[in-house]
Scaffold this motif. Structure first.
Motif: not given
Length: 237
Positions: A69-97
């Motif tokens: 569960i802890l690994a799932a939370l960290k990987i999911s958080l990292t995935a959300g952050i990287l999706s914001n990185v790849f969004s070209g400066g259009e990321g938001s906290l909504q993507n993390i949620f």
């Protein structure tokens, strides 16, 4: 590949995970009833292969659900952050949620599928293994990444607030040096987890080349797929 233990009593070759000989029922090793979490974690630092062997030999894989569960939370958080990185400066906290609400179950299913696949692959290559052992050793290889969730994530939030997660604006534009240092530390812990996955595979297979190949593939699959899914979720066509 061959990973077996010979019985001292009758010389029968037995699968590595067995406690007693299939032929004469003599004991092959010391019984390990439960996983001692802190002892096993310290072993991951001192001798990762021995730690994996302890996980394989343990009758009860306690703490396994918590680790997953802890690994799932960290990987999911990292995935959300990287999706914001790849969004070209259009990321938001909504993507993390979105990532944290959608990806943990997907990650857990991915771990289950990987463990089934490794059990089959090892069987094809001549190594007898068990699904629960493979699930345990690969889940515990995420311990370094879990440490970053518990220790680094609060530090990152304290330094950058929501901008570490949203990357809008990028934290490198806010505090360049701390961003570089934290990113390097995150990267080191990811590589460390891959190293532990290699050691976990070696504990089962005793083949160095096979272990390196599988360890690298494991990290690509378990981190790469969630990142891709997060990007697709946050950037629908």
């Amino acid at each position: 590949m061959k990973n077996s233990v010979r019985c001292n009593n009758c010389s029968t070759e037995n699968p590595f995970y067995l406690l007693t000989c299939e032929n004469c029922k003599a004991f092959l090793r010391t019984k390990v009833p439960n996983i001692d979490f802190w002892h096993t974690t310290s072993k991951l630092f001192e001798s990762p292969v021995k730690a994996a062997e302890l996980l394989i030999h343990a009758d009860h894989k306690n703490f396994l659900l918590t680790v997953i569960i802890l690994a799932a939370l960290k990987i999911s958080l990292t995935a959300g952050i990287l999706s914001n990185v790849f969004s070209g400066g259009e990321g938001s906290l909504q993507n993390i949620f979105v990532a944290l609400s959608s990806l943990p179950i997907s990650f857990i299913l991915l771990m289950l599928a990987w463990s089934v696949l490794m059990t089959l692959i090892l069987k094809i290559t001549g190594v007898k293994s068990r699904f629960k052992d493979n699930l345990a050793i690969y889940s515990y290889s995420f311990i370094p990444i879990i440490f970053t969730l518990i220790i680094l994530t609060p530090v990152e939030y304290a330094l950058f607030g929501q901008y570490w997660f949203s990357f809008n604006p990028t934290p490198f534009a806010i505090k360049y040096i701390p961003s570089i240092v934290l990113s390097i530390i995150e990267g080191i812990f990811i590589v460390w987890s891959m190293f532990l996955a290699i050691c976990a595979t070696y504990a089962q297979s005793r083949s160095l080349f096979f272990s390196i190949l599988i360890g690298a593939l494991f990290l690509i699959v378990t981190v790469g797929i969630p990142v891709y899914l997060a990007y697709v979720l946050n950037n629908p066509v």
